[in-house]
Design a protein around this motif. Structure first.
Motif, mmCIF file in Angstrom:
data_model
loop_
_atom_site.group_PDB
_atom_site.id
_atom_site.type_symbol
_atom_site.label_atom_id
_atom_site.label_comp_id
_atom_site.label_asym_id
_atom_site.label_seq_id
_atom_site.Cartn_x
_atom_site.Cartn_y
_atom_site.Cartn_z
ATOM 1 N N SER A 149 -2.633 -22.446 -32.756
ATOM 2 C CA SER A 149 -3.328 -23.733 -32.658
ATOM 3 C C SER A 149 -3.977 -23.890 -31.285
ATOM 4 O O SER A 149 -5.127 -24.340 -31.184
ATOM 5 C CB SER A 149 -2.340 -24.888 -32.885
ATOM 6 O OG SER A 149 -1.799 -24.858 -34.173
ATOM 7 N N ILE A 150 -3.251 -23.520 -30.243
ATOM 8 C CA ILE A 150 -3.787 -23.611 -28.882
ATOM 9 C C ILE A 150 -4.990 -22.686 -28.722
ATOM 10 O O ILE A 150 -5.988 -23.036 -28.068
ATOM 11 C CB ILE A 150 -2.692 -23.280 -27.848
ATOM 12 C CG1 ILE A 150 -1.595 -24.356 -27.896
ATOM 13 C CG2 ILE A 150 -3.275 -23.171 -26.447
ATOM 14 C CD1 ILE A 150 -0.390 -24.051 -27.020
ATOM 15 N N LEU A 151 -4.920 -21.498 -29.335
ATOM 16 C CA LEU A 151 -6.046 -20.560 -29.294
ATOM 17 C C LEU A 151 -7.274 -21.158 -29.957
ATOM 18 O O LEU A 151 -8.399 -21.040 -29.436
ATOM 19 C CB LEU A 151 -5.658 -19.253 -29.981
ATOM 20 C CG LEU A 151 -6.773 -18.195 -30.117
ATOM 21 C CD1 LEU A 151 -7.249 -17.755 -28.735
ATOM 22 C CD2 LEU A 151 -6.295 -17.009 -30.934
ATOM 23 N N LEU A 152 -7.083 -21.833 -31.099
ATOM 24 C CA LEU A 152 -8.203 -22.477 -31.782
ATOM 25 C C LEU A 152 -8.832 -23.561 -30.913
ATOM 26 O O LEU A 152 -10.063 -23.716 -30.880
ATOM 27 C CB LEU A 152 -7.729 -23.082 -33.108
ATOM 28 C CG LEU A 152 -7.381 -22.107 -34.225
ATOM 29 C CD1 LEU A 152 -6.876 -22.876 -35.448
ATOM 30 C CD2 LEU A 152 -8.594 -21.258 -34.615
ATOM 31 N N ILE A 153 -7.989 -24.318 -30.202
ATOM 32 C CA ILE A 153 -8.497 -25.373 -29.321
ATOM 33 C C ILE A 153 -9.308 -24.761 -28.179
ATOM 34 O O ILE A 153 -10.380 -25.248 -27.811
ATOM 35 C CB ILE A 153 -7.336 -26.219 -28.764
ATOM 36 C CG1 ILE A 153 -6.600 -26.924 -29.904
ATOM 37 C CG2 ILE A 153 -7.848 -27.252 -27.763
ATOM 38 C CD1 ILE A 153 -5.286 -27.549 -29.491
ATOM 39 N N TYR A 154 -8.787 -23.663 -27.630
ATOM 40 C CA TYR A 154 -9.492 -22.977 -26.538
ATOM 41 C C TYR A 154 -10.853 -22.474 -27.007
ATOM 42 O O TYR A 154 -11.869 -22.628 -26.309
ATOM 43 C CB TYR A 154 -8.651 -21.803 -26.043
ATOM 44 C CG TYR A 154 -9.368 -20.928 -25.035
ATOM 45 C CD1 TYR A 154 -9.503 -21.332 -23.716
ATOM 46 C CD2 TYR A 154 -9.916 -19.703 -25.437
ATOM 47 C CE1 TYR A 154 -10.176 -20.533 -22.796
ATOM 48 C CE2 TYR A 154 -10.583 -18.898 -24.527
ATOM 49 C CZ TYR A 154 -10.721 -19.322 -23.207
ATOM 50 O OH TYR A 154 -11.394 -18.538 -22.306
#
Length: 262
Positions: free
Chosen positions: A124-129
């Protein structure tokens, strides 16, 4: 009376398709219709009359909920964006203890299940980045196909408990466009997204039915990781005392609603 109650439940599910951080799947669980809804859609033609009579009022309510909350939320977001985001981030935070408690109540907790939550949280954090690093991607590629794919991926949030469809649209960069299209009934946007949503729901309903039956705990802890990750999408601005206050109010409201839903 049952018809009216089912319509009201549908309105709640429609709100879940619009409000950031709110999962339609979780609302289905709260309303006690998740399993029946999944089975009715998957097996619609096995007992068409019975399944249609169950689904019809719910889908009427969903339509009303989407149209009603689309206009309300469009105004709130234009006037109080930071406050609204903090409230819904609090709602997400408050839903996490309930998800974990319900899972531990049904199945014994095993430490290695947290690995699934960690993996999906990092994803999820990767998608936000990616969203914030390559934000020009979505602004220059929003065409019929992109909207269809967005609707398809949005269905994940509709089907999977704890995953917000609006958070998925935020990651894809189409949430403001989607919200405006709902409030103005812009079918050039709603049609491709609706087609993708319909196809996605059929596919993911069968997938969730399989995984929840075969790998229930692993699936639920993966969902919990996505839920935690979705908070970072909403909390992108600097905190003020007022923002923290509304975050706390959202958290308390979520805990209160979880108790009512029991």
């Amino acid at each position: 009376m049952k018809f009216v109650i089912d319509v009201l439940k549908g309105i709640g599910l429609g709100a879940g398709c619009i409000l950031p951080g709110i999962s339609s799947g979780v609302l289905c669980v709260v309303f006690g219709i998740y399993d029946k809804l999944v089975n009715s859609i998957i097996n619609i033609f096995k007992d068409f009359k019975k399944n249609f009579l169950f689904l019809f009022p719910i889908f009427i309510g969903i339509g009303v909920g989407v149209l009603l909350f689309g206009n309300i939320l469009r105004y709130l977001f234009s006037s109080y964006e930071n406050i609204i985001k903090c409230i819904f981030a609090g709602l997400i935070l408050g839903s996490i203890p309930t998800l974990i408690k319900n899972e531990c109540k049904e199945y014994h907790f095993k430490l290695h299940y947290l690995i699934y939550s960690i993996i999906t949280l990092l994803f999820s954090i990767l998608l936000i980045y990616i969203e914030y690093t390559f934000n020009t991607f979505s602004s220059f590629n929003i065409n019929f196909l992109y909207l269809f794919i967005s609707g398809f991926l949005m269905s994940i949030g509709v089907v999977f408990p704890g995953v917000s469809s609006t958070v998925i649209l935020m990651c894809l960069g189409v949430y403001p466009l989607y919200l405006e299209a709902v409030s103005l009934l812009n079918f050039s946007v709603l049609l491709p997204m609706g087609l993708g949503l319909f196809l996605g729901c059929i596919i993911f309903l069968n997938i969730i039915n399989f995984f929840m039956n075969k790998f229930s705990s692993q699936t639920m802890y993966s969902i919990i990781g996505f839920v935690i990750g979705s908070i970072f999408i909403l909390l992108t601005n600097n905190f003020s005392f007022l923002n923290i206050l509304f975050l706390f109010l959202g958290f308390v409201l979520s805990l209160f609603l979880s108790k009512i839903g029991k």
